[in-house]
Enzyme design. Structure first.
Site, PDB file in Angstrom:
ATOM      1  N   TYR A  69      -3.389   4.313  17.629  1.00 11.23           N
ATOM      2  CA  TYR A  69      -3.223   2.775  17.199  1.00 11.23           C
ATOM      3  C   TYR A  69      -4.635   2.037  17.296  1.00 11.23           C
ATOM      4  CZ  TYR A  69       1.393   2.847  15.143  1.00 11.23           C
ATOM      5  OH  TYR A  69       2.299   3.234  14.350  1.00 11.23           O
ATOM      6  N   ASN A 104       2.126  -2.575   4.306  1.00 12.50           N
ATOM      7  CA  ASN A 104       1.050  -2.125   5.066  1.00 12.50           C
ATOM      8  C   ASN A 104       1.084  -3.139   6.522  1.00 12.50           C
ATOM      9  OD1 ASN A 104       0.093  -0.793   3.182  1.00 12.50           O
ATOM     10  ND2 ASN A 104      -1.139  -2.170   2.231  1.00 12.50           N
ATOM     11  N   VAL A 105       0.494  -2.841   7.261  1.00 14.45           N
ATOM     12  CA  VAL A 105       0.318  -3.459   8.800  1.00 14.45           C
ATOM     13  C   VAL A 105      -0.868  -4.225   8.710  1.00 14.45           C
ATOM     14  CG1 VAL A 105       1.947  -1.801   9.511  1.00 14.45           C
ATOM     15  CG2 VAL A 105      -0.384  -1.268   9.865  1.00 14.45           C
ATOM     16  N   ASP A 106      -1.862  -4.175   7.836  1.00 16.08           N
ATOM     17  CA  ASP A 106      -3.227  -4.563   8.146  1.00 16.08           C
ATOM     18  C   ASP A 106      -3.502  -6.173   7.937  1.00 16.08           C
ATOM     19  OD1 ASP A 106      -3.253  -4.977   5.245  1.00 16.08           O
ATOM     20  OD2 ASP A 106      -4.076  -2.772   4.666  1.00 16.08           O
ATOM     21  N   HIS A 121       6.771  -3.369   7.800  1.00 17.35           N
ATOM     22  CA  HIS A 121       6.687  -2.526   8.694  1.00 17.35           C
ATOM     23  C   HIS A 121       5.743  -3.274   9.937  1.00 17.35           C
ATOM     24  CE1 HIS A 121       7.268   0.908   5.829  1.00 17.35           C
ATOM     25  NE2 HIS A 121       8.263   0.550   6.247  1.00 17.35           N
ATOM     26  N   ALA A 233      -6.190   0.267  -7.610  1.00 15.99           N
ATOM     27  CA  ALA A 233      -5.583  -1.102  -7.390  1.00 15.99           C
ATOM     28  C   ALA A 233      -6.651  -2.171  -7.563  1.00 15.99           C
ATOM     29  CB  ALA A 233      -4.926  -1.215  -6.214  1.00 15.99           C
TER      30      ALA A 233
HETATM   31  P1  NAD Z   1       1.242   6.627   1.405  1.00 20.84           P
HETATM   32  O1  NAD Z   1      -0.231   6.989   2.236  1.00 20.84           O
HETATM   33  O2  NAD Z   1       2.385   7.374   1.684  1.00 20.84           O
HETATM   34  O3  NAD Z   1       0.760   6.460  -0.232  1.00 20.84           O
HETATM   35  C1  NAD Z   1      -0.361   6.039  -0.599  1.00 20.84           C
HETATM   36  C2  NAD Z   1      -0.447   5.873  -2.253  1.00 20.84           C
HETATM   37  O4  NAD Z   1      -1.489   5.147  -2.469  1.00 20.84           O
HETATM   38  C3  NAD Z   1      -0.242   7.213  -2.946  1.00 20.84           C
HETATM   39  O5  NAD Z   1       0.854   7.280  -3.829  1.00 20.84           O
HETATM   40  C4  NAD Z   1      -1.621   7.156  -3.401  1.00 20.84           C
HETATM   41  O6  NAD Z   1      -1.602   8.019  -4.728  1.00 20.84           O
HETATM   42  C5  NAD Z   1      -2.129   5.733  -3.777  1.00 20.84           C
HETATM   43  N1  NAD Z   1      -3.349   5.426  -3.869  1.00 20.84           N
HETATM   44  C6  NAD Z   1      -4.470   5.801  -3.100  1.00 20.84           C
HETATM   45  N2  NAD Z   1      -5.487   5.198  -3.093  1.00 20.84           N
HETATM   46  C7  NAD Z   1      -5.200   4.398  -4.283  1.00 20.84           C
HETATM   47  C8  NAD Z   1      -5.769   3.419  -4.986  1.00 20.84           C
HETATM   48  N3  NAD Z   1      -7.293   2.889  -4.628  1.00 20.84           N
HETATM   49  N4  NAD Z   1      -5.324   2.429  -5.758  1.00 20.84           N
HETATM   50  C9  NAD Z   1      -3.867   2.687  -6.154  1.00 20.84           C
HETATM   51  N5  NAD Z   1      -3.127   3.506  -5.348  1.00 20.84           N
HETATM   52  C10 NAD Z   1      -3.817   4.447  -4.465  1.00 20.84           C
HETATM   53  O7  NAD Z   1       1.354   5.100   1.691  1.00 20.84           O
HETATM   54  P2  NAD Z   1       2.784   4.205   1.699  1.00 20.84           P
HETATM   55  O8  NAD Z   1       3.551   4.899   0.512  1.00 20.84           O
HETATM   56  O9  NAD Z   1       2.586   3.064   1.900  1.00 20.84           O
HETATM   57  O10 NAD Z   1       3.733   4.608   2.870  1.00 20.84           O
HETATM   58  C11 NAD Z   1       3.485   5.080   4.129  1.00 20.84           C
HETATM   59  C12 NAD Z   1       3.451   4.160   5.254  1.00 20.84           C
HETATM   60  O11 NAD Z   1       1.895   4.031   5.494  1.00 20.84           O
HETATM   61  C13 NAD Z   1       3.529   2.831   5.334  1.00 20.84           C
HETATM   62  O12 NAD Z   1       4.953   2.750   6.111  1.00 20.84           O
HETATM   63  C14 NAD Z   1       2.723   1.983   5.715  1.00 20.84           C
HETATM   64  O13 NAD Z   1       2.925   1.358   6.943  1.00 20.84           O
HETATM   65  C15 NAD Z   1       1.804   3.063   6.331  1.00 20.84           C
HETATM   66  N6  NAD Z   1       0.096   2.754   6.191  1.00 20.84           N
HETATM   67  C16 NAD Z   1      -0.172   1.568   6.190  1.00 20.84           C
HETATM   68  C17 NAD Z   1      -1.657   1.458   5.999  1.00 20.84           C
HETATM   69  C18 NAD Z   1      -2.049   0.032   5.923  1.00 20.84           C
HETATM   70  O14 NAD Z   1      -1.591  -1.059   6.613  1.00 20.84           O
HETATM   71  N7  NAD Z   1      -3.413  -0.158   5.398  1.00 20.84           N
HETATM   72  C19 NAD Z   1      -2.412   2.454   5.973  1.00 20.84           C
HETATM   73  C20 NAD Z   1      -1.837   3.608   6.107  1.00 20.84           C
HETATM   74  C21 NAD Z   1      -0.391   3.750   6.265  1.00 20.84           C
END
Ligand code: NAD
Length: 250
Positions: A69, A104-106, A121, A233
């Site tokens: 973490y 996201n948690v960011d 989350h 995105a």
């Molecule tokens: P995931 O990692 O399962 O999926 C990510 C998705 O984003 C994929 O479908 C991928 O194709 C897509 N993707 C990748 N790059 C992209 C872009 N530039 N534009 C659009 N789409 C793009 O993530 P999830 O579905 O959010 O679920 C998993 C868990 O991950 C969640 O519970 C979340 O809390 C956690 N998580 C959060 C962070 C964060 O806070 N930034 C980072 C990693 C994981």
């Protein structure tokens, strides 16, 4: 641009909506330099997130889980909202988007200026004590790893929802209300594999809402979407925003 027609269509649907909301996942923050969980760069020292983000992993080895973490927190702390986060904030300011529900948690939606943000989350910048309920910024309680609660000396944990844990009742109820009420759901950058978040757009669809998805590849949810726009995105959302602005000006 290949998807001009779909961007226009998405903008039309959003502009004409009564109560549009967004559901975001790790993909929206990928262009801010934060690895997703499913991507190859989501691994940490060979461990899969699913093996670290669990209550069992924390009970077994809290030091290892905290180190992971802290590594993620360091990445996130230096990250800035990208044009995708900013476009969602601008759509809210225009009155088109009512709320962002994020996995996201960011904290990048809030930093981009979104005001209505529901964190399904939790938030990686906070720690909490499961013994007495004390919460604080990680930066304020961090000394030893794992940190101990300044109130009751119990071991503290990241204030996030782990795999196998329930989303807190108050947050879940608010979220279900939003998804039941919405007539348009914009789903961005989620693989739609983590439950129960993945079923939220399905819930809206069953009530007649239209679903717009933005992702670099199809997800587990793509089969229910009315419009699927393949792309990053940080590129697609500003394009949708521009179209919405044009439509409002007209
Ligand atoms: P995931 O990692 O399962 O999926 C990510 C998705 O984003 C994929 O479908 C991928 O194709 C897509 N993707 C990748 N790059 C992209 C872009 N530039 N534009 C659009 N789409 C793009 O993530 P999830 O579905 O959010 O679920 C998993 C868990 O991950 C969640 O519970 C979340 O809390 C956690 N998580 C959060 C962070 C964060 O806070 N930034 C980072 C990693 C994981």
């Amino acid at each position: 641009m290949v998807y001009t027609h779909d961007v226009k269509k998405a903008a039309e649907i959003l502009s004409g909506s009564r109560f549009a909301i967004a559901l975001t996942g790790a993909g929206i923050s990928a262009d801010s330099g934060i690895p997703t969980f499913r991507g190859r760069d989501g691994l940490w020292q060979g461990y899969r997130p699913e093996d670290l983000a669990t209550p069992e992993a924390f009970r077994r080895d809290p030091v290892k889980v905290w180190r992971w973490y802290l590594w993620r927190l360091e990445l996130i702390s230096s990250a800035k909202p990208n044009d995708g986060h900013k476009a969602l904030a601008a759509l809210e300011k225009l009155g088109v988007l009512k709320c962002v529900v994020t996995q996201n948690v960011d904290c990048l939606h809030q930093l981009a200026g979104s005001r209505c943000v529901i964190e399904l989350h939790g938030n990686i910048r906070r720690a909490r004590c499961d013994n007495c309920g004390y919460k604080d910024d990680v930066s304020r309680i961090l000394g030893d790893i794992p940190p101990h609660c300044p109130r009751c000396n119990h071991i503290m944990r990241p204030d996030v929802v782990w795999f196998g844990e329930l989303i807190p009742d108050d947050i879940w109820e608010k979220t279900v209300e939003l998804f039941t009420r919405s007539d348009v759901v914009l789903v961005v950058g989620t693989s739609s594999t983590v439950m129960p978040a993945a079923m939220l757009p399905v819930m809206s669809k069953e009530k007649g809402a239209r679903i717009i998805e933005v992702n670099v590849e199809s997800s587990a949810l793509t089969y229910i979407t009315d419009i699927f726009i393949r792309g990053r995105a940080s590129v697609v959302l500003p394009a949708i925003l521009r179209e919405v602005e044009n439509m409002i000006r007209r």
